[in-house]
Motif scaffolding. Structure first.
Motif, PDB file in Angstrom:
ATOM      1  N   TRP A 264       5.517 -11.607   7.756  1.00 54.15           N
ATOM      2  CA  TRP A 264       6.632 -11.395   8.701  1.00 54.15           C
ATOM      3  C   TRP A 264       6.973  -9.797   8.759  1.00 54.15           C
ATOM      4  CZ3 TRP A 264      11.410  -9.301   7.524  1.00 54.15           C
ATOM      5  CH2 TRP A 264      11.867  -9.260   6.234  1.00 54.15           C
ATOM      6  N   LYS A 265       7.295  -9.072   7.551  1.00 52.95           N
ATOM      7  CA  LYS A 265       7.872  -7.768   7.392  1.00 52.95           C
ATOM      8  C   LYS A 265       6.805  -6.819   7.443  1.00 52.95           C
ATOM      9  CE  LYS A 265       9.599  -6.755   3.287  1.00 52.95           C
ATOM     10  NZ  LYS A 265      10.307  -7.026   1.923  1.00 52.95           N
TER      11      LYS A 265
ATOM     12  N   GLN B 259      11.346  -0.903  15.238  1.00 55.63           N
ATOM     13  CA  GLN B 259      10.948  -0.784  13.914  1.00 55.63           C
ATOM     14  C   GLN B 259      10.557   0.658  13.450  1.00 55.63           C
ATOM     15  OE1 GLN B 259      11.240  -3.439  12.088  1.00 55.63           O
ATOM     16  NE2 GLN B 259      11.362  -4.718  13.729  1.00 55.63           N
ATOM     17  N   ALA B 260      10.967   1.582  14.301  1.00 59.64           N
ATOM     18  CA  ALA B 260      10.770   2.797  14.081  1.00 59.64           C
ATOM     19  C   ALA B 260      12.016   3.741  13.481  1.00 59.64           C
ATOM     20  CB  ALA B 260      10.134   3.789  15.160  1.00 59.64           C
ATOM     21  N   LEU B 261      13.066   2.797  13.595  1.00 60.68           N
ATOM     22  CA  LEU B 261      14.360   3.371  13.020  1.00 60.68           C
ATOM     23  C   LEU B 261      14.445   3.094  11.652  1.00 60.68           C
ATOM     24  CD1 LEU B 261      16.678   1.337  15.878  1.00 60.68           C
ATOM     25  CD2 LEU B 261      16.061   3.992  15.678  1.00 60.68           C
ATOM     26  N   THR B 262      15.351   3.877  11.045  1.00 59.14           N
ATOM     27  CA  THR B 262      15.658   3.997   9.732  1.00 59.14           C
ATOM     28  C   THR B 262      17.179   3.823   9.087  1.00 59.14           C
ATOM     29  OG1 THR B 262      15.625   6.562   9.464  1.00 59.14           O
ATOM     30  CG2 THR B 262      13.513   5.368   9.281  1.00 59.14           C
TER      31      THR B 262
ATOM     32  N   ASP C 254       0.809  -1.249  -0.004  1.00 60.62           N
ATOM     33  CA  ASP C 254       0.179  -0.044   0.090  1.00 60.62           C
ATOM     34  C   ASP C 254       0.894   1.283   0.120  1.00 60.62           C
ATOM     35  OD1 ASP C 254      -1.521   2.081   0.490  1.00 60.62           O
ATOM     36  OD2 ASP C 254      -2.915   0.963   2.019  1.00 60.62           O
ATOM     37  N   PRO C 255       1.080   2.115  -1.013  1.00 61.51           N
ATOM     38  CA  PRO C 255       1.574   3.257  -1.135  1.00 61.51           C
ATOM     39  C   PRO C 255       1.690   4.285  -0.114  1.00 61.51           C
ATOM     40  CG  PRO C 255       0.148   3.261  -2.932  1.00 61.51           C
ATOM     41  CD  PRO C 255       0.086   2.005  -2.326  1.00 61.51           C
ATOM     42  N   ASN C 256       0.608   4.309   0.417  1.00 57.26           N
ATOM     43  CA  ASN C 256       0.225   5.192   1.483  1.00 57.26           C
ATOM     44  C   ASN C 256       0.344   4.523   3.112  1.00 57.26           C
ATOM     45  OD1 ASN C 256      -1.201   6.889  -0.066  1.00 57.26           O
ATOM     46  ND2 ASN C 256      -2.997   5.667  -0.231  1.00 57.26           N
ATOM     47  N   GLN C 257       0.922   3.385   3.074  1.00 56.61           N
ATOM     48  CA  GLN C 257       1.225   2.622   4.266  1.00 56.61           C
ATOM     49  C   GLN C 257       2.504   1.873   3.967  1.00 56.61           C
ATOM     50  OE1 GLN C 257      -1.792   1.114   7.264  1.00 56.61           O
ATOM     51  NE2 GLN C 257      -3.021   0.891   5.335  1.00 56.61           N
ATOM     52  N   PRO C 258       3.820   2.581   3.836  1.00 55.98           N
ATOM     53  CA  PRO C 258       4.981   1.799   3.358  1.00 55.98           C
ATOM     54  C   PRO C 258       5.275   0.907   4.387  1.00 55.98           C
ATOM     55  CG  PRO C 258       5.418   3.849   4.587  1.00 55.98           C
ATOM     56  CD  PRO C 258       4.117   4.018   4.371  1.00 55.98           C
ATOM     57  N   THR C 259       4.739   0.556   5.677  1.00 53.86           N
ATOM     58  CA  THR C 259       4.971  -0.380   6.615  1.00 53.86           C
ATOM     59  C   THR C 259       4.219  -1.806   6.358  1.00 53.86           C
ATOM     60  OG1 THR C 259       3.954   0.307   8.308  1.00 53.86           O
ATOM     61  CG2 THR C 259       6.227   0.973   8.338  1.00 53.86           C
ATOM     62  N   LEU C 260       3.216  -1.623   5.411  1.00 51.75           N
ATOM     63  CA  LEU C 260       2.326  -2.714   5.170  1.00 51.75           C
ATOM     64  C   LEU C 260       2.741  -3.832   4.214  1.00 51.75           C
ATOM     65  CD1 LEU C 260      -1.598  -2.645   5.001  1.00 51.75           C
ATOM     66  CD2 LEU C 260      -0.304  -3.728   3.084  1.00 51.75           C
TER      67      LEU C 260
ATOM     68  N   ASP D 130      22.187  -0.403   9.224  1.00 51.37           N
ATOM     69  CA  ASP D 130      21.150  -1.212   8.609  1.00 51.37           C
ATOM     70  C   ASP D 130      19.914  -1.358   8.752  1.00 51.37           C
ATOM     71  OD1 ASP D 130      22.673  -2.113  11.078  1.00 51.37           O
ATOM     72  OD2 ASP D 130      21.877  -4.289  10.653  1.00 51.37           O
ATOM     73  N   TRP D 131      19.336   0.003   8.930  1.00 50.00           N
ATOM     74  CA  TRP D 131      18.024  -0.111   9.726  1.00 50.00           C
ATOM     75  C   TRP D 131      16.892   0.126   8.482  1.00 50.00           C
ATOM     76  CZ3 TRP D 131      19.873   3.195  14.154  1.00 50.00           C
ATOM     77  CH2 TRP D 131      20.594   2.490  15.096  1.00 50.00           C
ATOM     78  N   ASN D 132      17.299  -0.132   7.263  1.00 52.22           N
ATOM     79  CA  ASN D 132      16.209   0.352   6.315  1.00 52.22           C
ATOM     80  C   ASN D 132      14.761  -0.184   6.434  1.00 52.22           C
ATOM     81  OD1 ASN D 132      18.837   0.720   5.381  1.00 52.22           O
ATOM     82  ND2 ASN D 132      18.047   1.515   3.503  1.00 52.22           N
TER      83      ASN D 132
END
Length: 568
Positions: A129-130, A401-404, A49-55, A389-391
């Motif tokens: 998982w991701k 998971q809020a690290l980048t 979902d382009p509006n939810q990059p973590t989905l 390495d937190w992409n």
């Protein structure tokens, strides 16, 4: 071992983008057939979902259809490879999957996504998982555990992850209440596939594995199993129904989940009634296929990375902050399984390939290969770069998971090859942090074995890993180590071996190549790793007061020193 009647086993490995099936001769370890079936739905098999990059969701229908395709093709290959192969001689089938990848199902265990009403609804599909949409829920679970001091996270590193079972289910209530209410239960992919192919799909009675339950759902024998109704109810009362519909027992992967149904047998070319083992996660079965034991760390490197080792059941356990879990029977049935890992490794390399690699590398169609060829010509430290390495967030040891991601040290002359190599080195540094955390808390690591696609394809990356970790690296013989481990569990469940140890002794092998650390590279990486750790703690550990001012100067000094060495 009984190979007179049952000579073969099949392992089925569910990865992030495809399912792989492997047919193994149990007398000599020969791999007779190996087939891959890519998931057709979404982007490389993933619903985004382009509006939810973590989905990140997947189609359960793909899981079922691709099982049939991959197994049928592997069986056909086996018939060609060995004239004596007969489907009736298959001792058992084992299944490994990604995880935590829970699926909302109805009262019969059928995925909601199989219904016309829900087939195009992301929340009704499998939560891969991701998928990291449940960050807030994971934080709330962690906070509540620590408030109550109930010890539910003592063996899970002290922090609940947004990758895991209860956080995802809870987030579904907030994302799509209609799906949440329609779901009778949630079943991990590792449990769903054995249930589907054996017809034992009722959520309350299907075989639930100790691996997904212990590492992702907070199951712990010392606490009586899963978290209590009181605890889940204190988070959200509506979660309690899913606790009540979870099987009362959990099983190790050497146990039976059931027997192959007539329908599945007909679609795959197998014989009905073949024993099917309880499922587990890919990295756990892959570790078994790579010879894991106490003192051996197996690192499965693919889109992400998992680190697996074991401890004897009578070992004195410590709470190891930031690990994914310490669970009895989750890897080897008679040992504690210890899991850690990184949320992205190969995914980071692929991100650079698809999004940032310049045109000169994309013309030939093999971008990563060309990048690695140029990166391999660089000396450690020559780029003057360090990458975090937190992409895709940090799985271990920060569990955030809020690290980048970040790259420090770029200049107007920084090249694509330098950047790519820095990303590879960053993943190596992140892995070293995990290794050091394990050893800090008494988990002895005598040897490291690498398996997975990257281990097969990239000598450059393997050498970087060996140099950064300052350890020799062995490579698993099989290119399909996860599927091989699954096949071994299928063989044990089917009675071909007395136990998993006998299966490992008979089948597991390693390549002749061993990557040895290079002293000159090790010396430079020691300096770079200290910089990485400073950045790691400054950005990742709350309350850390780090002096960041010298870092860019230090990187320049390392870069200039290495370049001067090259000129000499």
């Amino acid at each position: 071992m009984n190979v007179d009647e049952k000579k073969y086993a099949i392992g089925v490995d569910y990865g992030t983008n495809s399912v792989r099936a492997l047919v193994v001769n149990l007398a000599n370890g020969r791999e007779l057939g190996a087939a891959v079936s890519d998931y057709p739905t979404g982007d490389l098999g993933i619903i985004l979902d382009p509006n939810q990059p973590t989905l990140a969701r997947q189609s359960p229908r793909d899981y079922v259809d691709c099982f049939m395709v991959a197994v049928r093709e592997a069986v056909n290959q086996a018939k060609t490879a060995e004239s004596g192969f007969e489907p009736k001689d298959v001792a058992g089938i084992g299944v490994d999957t990604t995880g935590s990848t829970p699926i909302p199902v109805d009262a019969d265990g059928v995925p909601l996504a199989f219904q016309e009403k829900f087939k195009d609804v992301p929340a009704a599909n499998a939560w891969l998982w991701k998928d990291h949409t449940s960050i807030e829920e994971a934080e709330a679970i962690t906070k509540r555990v620590h408030e109550l001091k109930n010890g539910y996270l003592d063996k899970c590193g002290g922090i609940y992850s947004s990758e895991w079972y209860w956080a995802k289910i809870w987030h579904c209530l907030r994302e799509n209440p209609e799906v949440f209410d329609a779901a009778y239960s949630w079943v991990e992919l590792a449990d769903f596939i054995p249930a589907y192919i054996t017809g034992n799909m009722k959520p309350e009675t299907l075989a639930r594995g100790i691996c997904p339950a212990g590492h992702k759902a907070m199951w712990d024998a010392d606490h009586g199993g899963l978290p209590s109704a009181e605890f889940l109810g204190s988070l959200e009362p509506k979660l309690v129904k899913y606790l009540e519909r979870y099987a009362k027992e959990v099983k190790s992967a050497d146990q039976l989940a059931g027997y192959l149904t007539d329908e599945v047998a007909a679609k795959t070319g197998l014989a009905a009634g073949i024993p099917v083992a309880v499922g587990a996660f890919d990295c756990h079965m892959g570790a078994v296929g790579a010879g894991v034991k106490t003192g051996t760390l197996v690192r499965i490197v693919g889109t992400s990375a998992c680190d697996i080792t074991t401890l004897p059941l009578d070992a004195e356990l410590q709470v190891i902050p930031g690990l994914c879990g310490i669970v009895p029977g989750s890897v080897l049935p008679d040992a504690y399984g210890i899991e850690a890992g990184q949320s992205a490794v190969g995914d980071i390399y692929r991100w650079f390939e698809l999004s940032l690699a310049p045109a000169q590398y994309t013309v030939g169609g093999n971008t990563l290969y060309e990048l690695e060829q140029d990166a391999s010509k660089l000396l450690p430290g020559e780029s003057g770069l360090v990458a975090l390495d937190w992409n895709n967030g940090n799985r271990c040891i920060l569990v955030d998971q809020a690290l980048t991601g970040a790259i420090i040290g770029t200049t107007l002359s920084t090249s694509a090859a330098e950047t790519y190599r820095a990303l590879v080195e960053g993943t190596a540094y992140g892995a070293r942090a995990i290794i050091e955390r394990m050893e800090e808390y008494g988990v002895k690591i005598d040897e490291i074995v690498i398996c997975g696609g990257i281990a097969e394809k990239s000598p450059t990356i393997m050498q970087i890993f060996a140099d950064v970790w300052n350890r020799p690296l062995k490579i698993s013989q099989s290119a399909q180590t996860c599927a091989l481990g699954a096949a071994l569990f299928g063989a044990v469940a089917g009675g071909a071996f007395a136990d998993v140890h006998e299966a490992q002794d008979r089948i597991v092998a390693y390549k002749s190549t061993v990557y040895q650390p290079q002293p000159d590279a090790v010396a430079v990486y020691e300096k770079l790793y200290k910089i990485y750790k400073t950045l790691h703690d400054a950005f990742g550990v709350q309350g850390t007061r780090s002096e960041l001012y010298p870092i860019m100067k230090e990187l320049i000094a390392i870069r200039d020193s290495v370049r001067e060495t090259r000129r000499q």
